[in-house]
Scaffold this active site. Structure first.
Site, PDB file in Angstrom:
ATOM      1  N   CYS A  46      -3.724   8.302   6.031  1.00 43.54           N
ATOM      2  CA  CYS A  46      -2.461   8.311   5.274  1.00 43.54           C
ATOM      3  C   CYS A  46      -2.298   9.556   4.401  1.00 43.54           C
ATOM      4  O   CYS A  46      -1.207   9.790   3.871  1.00 43.54           O
ATOM      5  CB  CYS A  46      -2.346   7.055   4.426  1.00 43.54           C
ATOM      6  SG  CYS A  46      -2.174   5.576   5.431  1.00 43.54           S
ATOM      7  N   HIS A  87       2.776   8.587  -1.244  1.00 42.14           N
ATOM      8  CA  HIS A  87       2.565   7.858   0.004  1.00 42.14           C
ATOM      9  C   HIS A  87       3.002   6.408  -0.216  1.00 42.14           C
ATOM     10  O   HIS A  87       2.750   5.835  -1.270  1.00 42.14           O
ATOM     11  CB  HIS A  87       1.084   7.927   0.379  1.00 42.14           C
ATOM     12  CG  HIS A  87       0.737   7.026   1.517  1.00 42.14           C
ATOM     13  ND1 HIS A  87       1.416   7.070   2.717  1.00 42.14           N
ATOM     14  CD2 HIS A  87      -0.185   6.031   1.637  1.00 42.14           C
ATOM     15  CE1 HIS A  87       0.903   6.154   3.523  1.00 42.14           C
ATOM     16  NE2 HIS A  87      -0.054   5.505   2.888  1.00 42.14           N
ATOM     17  N   ASN A 132       4.585   1.110   5.596  1.00 41.10           N
ATOM     18  CA  ASN A 132       3.647   2.238   5.576  1.00 41.10           C
ATOM     19  C   ASN A 132       3.655   2.922   6.955  1.00 41.10           C
ATOM     20  O   ASN A 132       3.147   2.367   7.921  1.00 41.10           O
ATOM     21  CB  ASN A 132       2.253   1.717   5.222  1.00 41.10           C
ATOM     22  CG  ASN A 132       1.222   2.833   5.154  1.00 41.10           C
ATOM     23  OD1 ASN A 132       1.480   3.975   5.516  1.00 41.10           O
ATOM     24  ND2 ASN A 132       0.024   2.495   4.692  1.00 41.10           N
TER      25      ASN A 132
HETATM   26  C1  LIG Z   1      -3.066  -5.740   1.546  1.00 39.88           C
HETATM   27  C2  LIG Z   1      -2.567  -6.089   0.156  1.00 39.88           C
HETATM   28  C3  LIG Z   1      -1.067  -6.049   0.113  1.00 39.88           C
HETATM   29  C4  LIG Z   1      -3.007  -7.508  -0.187  1.00 39.88           C
HETATM   30  O1  LIG Z   1      -2.550  -7.835  -1.477  1.00 39.88           O
HETATM   31  P1  LIG Z   1      -3.549  -8.494  -2.530  1.00 39.88           P
HETATM   32  O2  LIG Z   1      -2.766  -8.765  -3.747  1.00 39.88           O
HETATM   33  O3  LIG Z   1      -4.748  -7.611  -2.640  1.00 39.88           O
HETATM   34  O4  LIG Z   1      -3.876  -9.836  -1.822  1.00 39.88           O
HETATM   35  P2  LIG Z   1      -5.308 -10.445  -1.507  1.00 39.88           P
HETATM   36  O5  LIG Z   1      -5.936  -9.711  -0.402  1.00 39.88           O
HETATM   37  O6  LIG Z   1      -6.060 -10.582  -2.803  1.00 39.88           O
HETATM   38  O7  LIG Z   1      -4.897 -11.888  -1.014  1.00 39.88           O
HETATM   39  C5  LIG Z   1      -4.376 -12.881  -1.909  1.00 39.88           C
HETATM   40  C6  LIG Z   1      -4.110 -14.141  -1.124  1.00 39.88           C
HETATM   41  O8  LIG Z   1      -2.982 -13.941  -0.277  1.00 39.88           O
HETATM   42  C7  LIG Z   1      -3.321 -14.267   1.077  1.00 39.88           C
HETATM   43  N1  LIG Z   1      -2.576 -13.404   1.971  1.00 39.88           N
HETATM   44  C8  LIG Z   1      -2.975 -12.241   2.541  1.00 39.88           C
HETATM   45  N2  LIG Z   1      -1.992 -11.748   3.314  1.00 39.88           N
HETATM   46  C9  LIG Z   1      -0.962 -12.614   3.211  1.00 39.88           C
HETATM   47  C10 LIG Z   1       0.327 -12.622   3.773  1.00 39.88           C
HETATM   48  N3  LIG Z   1       0.776 -11.673   4.590  1.00 39.88           N
HETATM   49  N4  LIG Z   1       1.136 -13.658   3.454  1.00 39.88           N
HETATM   50  C11 LIG Z   1       0.741 -14.640   2.646  1.00 39.88           C
HETATM   51  N5  LIG Z   1      -0.486 -14.673   2.081  1.00 39.88           N
HETATM   52  C12 LIG Z   1      -1.321 -13.663   2.369  1.00 39.88           C
HETATM   53  C13 LIG Z   1      -4.805 -14.051   1.154  1.00 39.88           C
HETATM   54  O9  LIG Z   1      -5.370 -14.785   2.209  1.00 39.88           O
HETATM   55  C14 LIG Z   1      -5.255 -14.535  -0.206  1.00 39.88           C
HETATM   56  O10 LIG Z   1      -5.320 -15.935  -0.165  1.00 39.88           O
HETATM   57  P3  LIG Z   1      -6.482 -16.738  -0.930  1.00 39.88           P
HETATM   58  O11 LIG Z   1      -6.299 -16.357  -2.373  1.00 39.88           O
HETATM   59  O12 LIG Z   1      -6.179 -18.152  -0.610  1.00 39.88           O
HETATM   60  O13 LIG Z   1      -7.748 -16.219  -0.354  1.00 39.88           O
HETATM   61  C15 LIG Z   1      -3.152  -5.135  -0.890  1.00 39.88           C
HETATM   62  O14 LIG Z   1      -4.520  -5.383  -1.052  1.00 39.88           O
HETATM   63  C16 LIG Z   1      -2.977  -3.696  -0.548  1.00 39.88           C
HETATM   64  O15 LIG Z   1      -1.877  -3.176  -0.566  1.00 39.88           O
HETATM   65  N6  LIG Z   1      -4.073  -2.966  -0.315  1.00 39.88           N
HETATM   66  C17 LIG Z   1      -4.070  -1.539  -0.155  1.00 39.88           C
HETATM   67  C18 LIG Z   1      -3.265  -1.066   0.995  1.00 39.88           C
HETATM   68  C19 LIG Z   1      -3.351   0.424   1.020  1.00 39.88           C
HETATM   69  O16 LIG Z   1      -3.120   1.101   0.051  1.00 39.88           O
HETATM   70  N7  LIG Z   1      -3.728   0.970   2.080  1.00 39.88           N
HETATM   71  C20 LIG Z   1      -3.927   2.392   2.052  1.00 39.88           C
HETATM   72  C21 LIG Z   1      -4.161   2.818   3.353  1.00 39.88           C
HETATM   73  S1  LIG Z   1      -2.832   3.666   3.830  1.00 39.88           S
END
Ligand SMILES: CC(C)(COP(=O)(O)OP(=O)(O)OC[C@H]1O[C@@H](n2cnc3c(N)ncnc32)[C@H](O)[C@@H]1OP(=O)(O)O)[C@@H](O)C(=O)NCCC(=O)NCCS
Length: 333
Positions: free
Chosen positions: A116, A256, A286
């Site tokens: 990215c 980004h 993204n």
């Molecule tokens: C992926 C992302 C959006 C997840 O958000 P988060 O707030 O970290 O969420 P978590 O992973 O802690 O998950 C929280 C809960 O939501 C659930 N969950 C995950 N994806 C879900 C979805 N699409 N819909 C509903 N629930 C979801 C999880 O299973 C978890 O449930 P639990 O608490 O029962 O275990 C976030 O971590 C993120 O943006 N990460 C970085 C991405 C990034 O910058 N990438 C860079 C590369 S380019």
């Protein structure tokens, strides 16, 4: 070495027509619009449909539009650099394919793979050819068909990604406009947290790698989130300090587009208010190497000659980077 800086003198973007909404994703995996919007800021993303169309298709559309808009003939281009993590093939590289599709012949073209952060890396690299005086017109294109490596049964990743491409033209500027500084960094500690495990030389494709869904993006979202917030904010603050810029001096933050919350944390650390932050994650998700040029394309009409722009990116590797650009033109001038 000349005193010239590499200025962006034109920008063009391309996104496919098909819109994948949160409502449609609700039918594919256990998710909901409220969760996606509140956790990521994404409402919809574009998906490239059609057999035999890869990242090069979108990259070529962006470059064609760029040349037309800037009244540039393919023969005038000296070099094409393509940032992509989803090349059409392992080889030949996507930049080669784009050149062929656009009619740019007999010049150097190569890909940059920095996930990215690819566009900031490619811009940093390409600008050297302008600054040294070696080349006059260089195209930098970011193109990614993330839908090709997204597992639409994995709700933690399939909500995040979309397809698109954006391209900029770089030309020499002797009046102090252009890419004034950039910083690129990496740390291989990121491998276990964000990767596409199989398909390369370490784990070539086999029936097993396919059965185990290893040709898709794997992401440990929380770990990546923590790194992304810290590194994007740190490096943006660093380039501002290095160049004596306060929050008020920055006309636009061009981040980004991975997660709106990461963008907000970066802007906050820089002392830049959200009305000065380019944001299109709600429409495109993204798009990896395409996010920053697609932002420039969307916001071009609002940019003024002399505006200070800070680009900031973070991605797999880990890689991260930033650029300080003094914008070189106003659309109405
Ligand atoms: C992926 C992302 C959006 C997840 O958000 P988060 O707030 O970290 O969420 P978590 O992973 O802690 O998950 C929280 C809960 O939501 C659930 N969950 C995950 N994806 C879900 C979805 N699409 N819909 C509903 N629930 C979801 C999880 O299973 C978890 O449930 P639990 O608490 O029962 O275990 C976030 O971590 C993120 O943006 N990460 C970085 C991405 C990034 O910058 N990438 C860079 C590369 S380019």
């Amino acid at each position: 070495m000349t005193h010239a800086k590499a200025a962006i003198t034109g920008v063009f973007g391309y996104v496919p027509d098909y819109i994948l909404t949160n409502a449609e994703l609700e039918k594919m995996v256990d998710t909901n619009d409220e969760w996606i919007v509140s956790r990521t800021g994404i409402r919809e993303r574009r998906i490239l449909k059609g057999e035999g169309k890869g990242s090069s298709h979108m990259g070529a559309e962006a470059v064609k539009g760029l040349l037309e808009k800037t009244n540039t003939a393919p023969e005038e281009i000296d070099l094409v650099v393509c940032a992509t993590t989803t090349p059409d093939y392992i080889f030949p590289c996507t930049a080669n394919l784009i050149c062929d599709m656009v009619g740019i012949r007999n010049v150097g073209s190569f890909d940059v793979q920095a996930a990215c952060s690819g566009f900031v890396y490619a811009l940093t690299l390409a600008s050297q050819f302008i600054e040294t005086g070696k080349y006059k017109k260089v195209v930098v294109v970011g193109a990614d068909k993330m839908s090709a490596i997204t597992d639409y049964t994995d709700r933690t990743t399939c909500i995040l990604f979309g397809d698109g491409a954006g391209a900029v033209l770089l030309e020499a500027n002797e009046e102090g406009y252009g890419l004034l500084d950039s910083i690129i960094r990496s740390d291989g500690v990121g491998l276990p947290h964000l990767n596409q495990k199989a398909g390369g030389s370490r784990y070539p494709p086999t029936h097993e790698t396919i059965d185990q869904r290893q040709h898709y993006v794997f992401q440990d979202g929380q770990q990546v989130f923590k790194f992304a917030v810290k590194k994007m904010a740190d490096i943006s603050a660093e380039i501002m300090e290095k160049n004596g810029l306060a929050g008020d001096d920055v006309a636009w933050l061009v981040p980004h587009q991975a997660n709106k919350r990461i963008i907000e944390a970066t802007a906050n650390r820089m002392g830049v208010s959200m009305d000065k932050v380019m944001l299109n994650i709600q429409r495109y998700g993204n798009t990896t190497a395409a996010t920053i040029p697609l932002c420039l394309w969307d916001y071009e009409s609002q940019l003024k000659k002399g505006d200070n722009l800070i680009f900031a990116a973070f991605g797999g590797g880990f890689t991260w980077g930033t650029a300080y650009v003094k914008w070189a033109y106003s659309v109405d001038s």
